[in-house]
Design a protein around this motif. Sequence first.
Motif, PDB file in Angstrom:
ATOM      1  N   ASN A  88       0.801  -1.228   0.000  1.00 29.67           N
ATOM      2  CA  ASN A  88       0.000   0.000   0.000  1.00 29.67           C
ATOM      3  C   ASN A  88       0.839   1.286   0.000  1.00 29.67           C
ATOM      4  O   ASN A  88       0.390   2.331   0.477  1.00 29.67           O
ATOM      5  N   ARG A  90       1.753   3.802  -2.181  1.00 29.22           N
ATOM      6  CA  ARG A  90       1.545   4.395  -3.501  1.00 29.22           C
ATOM      7  C   ARG A  90       2.645   5.393  -3.833  1.00 29.22           C
ATOM      8  O   ARG A  90       3.087   5.483  -4.985  1.00 29.22           O
ATOM      9  N   ARG A  93       5.530   3.598  -5.222  1.00 28.18           N
ATOM     10  CA  ARG A  93       5.253   3.130  -6.584  1.00 28.18           C
ATOM     11  C   ARG A  93       5.412   4.269  -7.583  1.00 28.18           C
ATOM     12  O   ARG A  93       6.042   4.097  -8.636  1.00 28.18           O
ATOM     13  N   CYS A 255      -2.907  -0.746 -14.043  1.00 27.98           N
ATOM     14  CA  CYS A 255      -3.000   0.078 -12.834  1.00 27.98           C
ATOM     15  C   CYS A 255      -4.079  -0.506 -11.929  1.00 27.98           C
ATOM     16  O   CYS A 255      -5.247  -0.577 -12.324  1.00 27.98           O
ATOM     17  N   CYS A 260      -5.754   6.601 -11.241  1.00 30.86           N
ATOM     18  CA  CYS A 260      -4.829   7.555 -10.615  1.00 30.86           C
ATOM     19  C   CYS A 260      -4.111   8.265 -11.749  1.00 30.86           C
ATOM     20  O   CYS A 260      -3.261   7.676 -12.426  1.00 30.86           O
ATOM     21  N   GLU A 263      -0.207   8.195 -11.735  1.00 29.76           N
ATOM     22  CA  GLU A 263       0.389   6.903 -12.070  1.00 29.76           C
ATOM     23  C   GLU A 263       0.219   6.585 -13.553  1.00 29.76           C
ATOM     24  O   GLU A 263       1.156   6.126 -14.222  1.00 29.76           O
TER      25      GLU A 263
END
Length: 466
Positions: A88, A90, A93, A255, A260, A263
């Motif tokens: 989790n 983000r 990432r 994704c 998002c 992203e």
Amino acid sequence: MSVQVTILVLDGVSTNRIMLKVQLTAAWYHVVQGEKIDGLLSLVRRTQPDLVLTAQTLPDGTAADVKKVIATVPGLEDVPVVAIAAQNDRDARLRALKDGLDDVLTHPFKDALLLARIRSLLRAHAIRQDLQVGTGAQPIGFGEPAPAIIRPPKSAKVSVLTHAVQTGVLWQKALSDQRQHTLSWHLQSNLQGFLSGAVPDAIVVELGPHPSDLNILADLRSRGVTRNTVLIGVLKDNDAVQASEALDRGADAVCLGGFCAQEIQLRLDNQIARKARLDHMRISLKKGLADSWVDPLTGLHNRRFAMRALDQIARESARTKRGFAVMLADLDHFKTINDDHGHASGDHVLTQAAERLRSALGPRGFVARIGGEEFMIGVPDVSPKQAVRLAETLCGSICSAPFQLSEQGPEVNVTVSIGLKMSLDAFPGRDSLTPHVETLIQSADKALYSAKKAGRNQVSIRQSAA
């Protein structure tokens, strides 16, 4: 040589490395392990990995540092590097994608998703390998090296495919705020209308629970117009099974956890940059392959093309039982031009002779430069009378006007001798076409010798194949 793919696993925690090795070995991948950046360069040179899985943070560096080290090894510049981030996270990432990592997996990940992502990245890597030769990034068979960096277009064309109008409008607006790509949105229900328009560089596809969403990915990947288009799937939740299916159906990236914009934009930037490099390599390869059939001085086809073309003409002749002609043409006293005026002038004469022969031949058959001042002409579906008339036209095109020795220089008269051989009554089987063509060429060569011996500037016809 082993047929197994080699995957390098980097992690400072031994249990993490062991778990990944168990997962990957079970899928018949060869696993090499490392702990840190120190010593990585020699490890990579020795093992030549096809893909790298690395923890986001190592004892002495980061996944981004790993990517930089890999990029310094000749032949491994484009090896995929995947970061493994905490659950989790983000921000981690997004940071990894911003650093140019090929993808990011977060703990805990299922075997199916891990292996699907590896398969997808290896397929993409194999495409690049197919477009290059040896250990360099140079297109197959050609002397000029590829540029070090191929930048993506400043404004790529990106399309959004969604189920609902409102979703498409919102996604388009959010992505427009991130970058200056040319964006459009379309409903998945109007796929036919979407495919009739301009082909985008990338497509962002909304993936819902319905199987048809995954079929759209497979459909887009299978079509010629969108085969090389970047495909990014967006899943509303963290369904690893559906994400795995999407990757195996052709998605370049998936994704998870909903839309998002940041992203998706980072993935678009990375994937479009990769696509730009591959497109450049494809163009270079196609140009190189075309050039391999062309004489660089005159722009005519070369001997390699001529032999293949004659073989095709002979096969068609065997099928239709209609004759074809083979001619060999040689410029008379060409050595004198080179000796008296220099090779640059000789080259200028050759280019003009090539253009005259090509123009005189017209759309029928081919003319190729097969030696210094020697040309081969092949003409399908022609009678003996037509062939002789054409040969005389070719001969006349050379002697009809003087040749310039340079752009503004003096002129010189040039003539050509032509040997002609017809293939009329000998139609061999498919297995004996090559020796038949070679015999015809030998006969045309003997006819050319006869034309030279008889005084040059004329056509000589070989009446027998002997």
